[in-house]
Motif scaffolding. Structure first.
Motif, PDB file in Angstrom:
ATOM      1  N   TRP A 133       0.829  -1.203   0.000  1.00 58.37           N
ATOM      2  CA  TRP A 133       0.000   0.000   0.000  1.00 58.37           C
ATOM      3  C   TRP A 133       0.862   1.251   0.000  1.00 58.37           C
ATOM      4  O   TRP A 133       2.016   1.237   0.412  1.00 58.37           O
ATOM      5  CB  TRP A 133      -0.977   0.016   1.177  1.00 58.37           C
ATOM      6  N   HIS A 134       0.275   2.333  -0.502  1.00 60.90           N
ATOM      7  CA  HIS A 134       0.881   3.668  -0.394  1.00 60.90           C
ATOM      8  C   HIS A 134      -0.234   4.700  -0.510  1.00 60.90           C
ATOM      9  O   HIS A 134      -1.422   4.364  -0.396  1.00 60.90           O
ATOM     10  CB  HIS A 134       2.000   3.875  -1.422  1.00 60.90           C
ATOM     11  N   GLU A 135       0.130   5.954  -0.740  1.00 64.57           N
ATOM     12  CA  GLU A 135      -0.852   7.030  -0.815  1.00 64.57           C
ATOM     13  C   GLU A 135      -1.875   6.747  -1.918  1.00 64.57           C
ATOM     14  O   GLU A 135      -1.551   6.149  -2.943  1.00 64.57           O
ATOM     15  CB  GLU A 135      -0.157   8.366  -1.112  1.00 64.57           C
ATOM     16  N   PRO A 136      -3.120   7.216  -1.727  1.00 63.41           N
ATOM     17  CA  PRO A 136      -4.151   6.991  -2.748  1.00 63.41           C
ATOM     18  C   PRO A 136      -3.964   7.907  -3.947  1.00 63.41           C
ATOM     19  O   PRO A 136      -3.275   8.932  -3.874  1.00 63.41           O
ATOM     20  CB  PRO A 136      -5.445   7.325  -2.002  1.00 63.41           C
ATOM     21  N   THR A 137      -4.598   7.528  -5.041  1.00 65.65           N
ATOM     22  CA  THR A 137      -4.659   8.411  -6.213  1.00 65.65           C
ATOM     23  C   THR A 137      -6.088   8.914  -6.434  1.00 65.65           C
ATOM     24  O   THR A 137      -6.295   9.804  -7.259  1.00 65.65           O
ATOM     25  CB  THR A 137      -4.172   7.684  -7.474  1.00 65.65           C
ATOM     26  N   ILE A 138      -7.049   8.331  -5.740  1.00 66.42           N
ATOM     27  CA  ILE A 138      -8.438   8.790  -5.803  1.00 66.42           C
ATOM     28  C   ILE A 138      -8.713   9.659  -4.585  1.00 66.42           C
ATOM     29  O   ILE A 138      -8.476   9.240  -3.445  1.00 66.42           O
ATOM     30  CB  ILE A 138      -9.414   7.610  -5.850  1.00 66.42           C
ATOM     31  N   GLU A 139      -9.225  10.850  -4.807  1.00 65.66           N
ATOM     32  CA  GLU A 139      -9.503  11.780  -3.710  1.00 65.66           C
ATOM     33  C   GLU A 139     -10.506  11.165  -2.734  1.00 65.66           C
ATOM     34  O   GLU A 139     -11.519  10.590  -3.142  1.00 65.66           O
ATOM     35  CB  GLU A 139     -10.057  13.094  -4.264  1.00 65.66           C
ATOM     36  N   GLY A 140     -10.207  11.288  -1.444  1.00 68.65           N
ATOM     37  CA  GLY A 140     -11.097  10.787  -0.414  1.00 68.65           C
ATOM     38  C   GLY A 140     -10.760   9.396   0.084  1.00 68.65           C
ATOM     39  O   GLY A 140     -11.292   8.960   1.112  1.00 68.65           O
ATOM     40  N   CYS A 141      -9.883   8.675  -0.626  1.00 70.88           N
ATOM     41  CA  CYS A 141      -9.477   7.347  -0.164  1.00 70.88           C
ATOM     42  C   CYS A 141      -8.396   7.466   0.902  1.00 70.88           C
ATOM     43  O   CYS A 141      -7.588   8.396   0.894  1.00 70.88           O
ATOM     44  CB  CYS A 141      -8.959   6.506  -1.332  1.00 70.88           C
TER      45      CYS A 141
END
Length: 337
Positions: free
Chosen positions: A230-238
């Motif tokens: 896992w790492h930072e999301p690319t979809i806003e709000g995830c």
């Protein structure tokens, strides 16, 4: 060529992750438990698993489920999850899909309220799904999974090319080795699939060397099959973006249902989220999400655990009636790795 038995299946996908639902043709022993049914399949119908999951009917990343009769009035149906290599204890993307498919195809009676409840027996334990529907439309599934917990934290290992990393061992219906990729160059994206698969298998072997896996209350559950990057999301709000690597290196296309359960337990144990705090998870494709929430605490024996729920939607792809010639080694299923 000769006449063969016919096996009826339904094909779905959940945010890109396929499911083959096998709902007919298997004479399960009357009154058998879900573990006895799995043993029966392993002994008598493992050829059917291979024939439907592998080529020429399936493919290397096909996933499936045997939809079984319930073993008692405490359940509405049983679920035994499979892929081309082995069996899994639970599957969240599959539960979302099979619950919606049962409602859509009349395999369970619809509740007039528009919310149909289905109690599933799995080899991980009781999983309760609720399916929303309106007219001829089936909208979504939310399920309460088996309790999740963190078994071990900060397991140190070396991942070739990416340096020293740490993993947490977490139960969420399957055991996951959860690895934070922040600070590395490895990104979760379809174009990196081969590297993610290769690194996932290496990481799983390293984790297996370091920890003994044993469920606190279920003696038959003692295997680590999944690694989650896992790492930072690319979809806003995830909250995060992740990919689950399992079995022979397959990659879950969806955010993962048992994976979302494990990730919530992981983050809750580290103080990142709390109980009754909804989260959204992003999967490999970056095109769809699951909603999760920890709705309370419980125990597994003497071990503290949390109660995860996961919500998502699935699409119907089609149906098939397969005949299988077990005397033909190609027709019986094969893998090209």
């Amino acid at each position: 060529m000769r006449v063969q038995d016919v096996y009826n299946v339904i094909y779905t996908h959940t945010e890109g992750e396929p499911l083959c639902i096998i709902y007919s043709g298997v004479p399960y022993p009357a009154g058998s438990t879900i573990l006895e049914k799995r043993a029966f399949l392993e002994e008598n119908y493992d050829w059917l698993r291979k024939a439907l999951m592998r080529e020429p009917r399936g493919h290397a990343d096909m996933f499936g489920v045997f939809l079984t009769p319930p073993s008692s009035r405490d359940y509405d149906a049983g679920l035994i999850y499979i892929d081309g290599k082995e069996y899994s204890h639970m599957c969240g993307h599959g539960t979302i899909a099979v619950a919606m498919a049962m409602v859509a195809n009349g395999l369970v009676a619809r509740d007039p309220s528009g919310l149909t409840r289905i109690r599933f027996e799995t080899t991980a334990g009781l999983v309760v799904a609720e399916v929303a529907h309106e007219g001829d439309r089936v909208l979504w599934t939310r399920f309460e999974n088996v309790p999740a917990y963190v078994a071990a934290q900060d397991i140190a290992f070396e991942l070739p090319g990416y340096g020293p990393l740490k993993a947490d061992l977490v139960w969420g219906g399957n055991y996951f080795g959860i690895i934070d990729l922040r600070g590395t160059s490895l990104r979760i994206a379809p174009e990196n699939g081969s590297e993610l698969s290769r690194m996932g298998l290496i990481a799983r072997e390293e984790i297996r060397k370091k920890v003994k896996v044993q469920h606190p209350t279920e003696a038959h559950i003692n295997n680590l099959n999944f690694v989650t990057f896992w790492h930072e999301p690319t979809i806003e709000g995830c909250l995060y973006k992740n990919v689950h690597v399992f079995s022979a290196g397959q990659l879950d296309r969806s955010p993962g249902g048992t994976g979302t359960s494990a990730m919530m337990a992981y983050f809750e144990a580290r103080g990142v989220i709390g109980l009754n705090q909804p989260i959204t998870s992003e999967g490999l494709l970056g095109s769809g999400t699951f909603e999760g929430c920890l709705i309370g605490e419980t125990t597994l024996g003497t071990v503290r655990a949390v109660r995860p729920t996961v919500k998502g939607t699935a699409g119907m792809l089609g149906t098939a009636s397969w005949t299988i010639n077990r005397e033909d080694p190609v027709d019986a299923g094969f893998l090209v790795l």
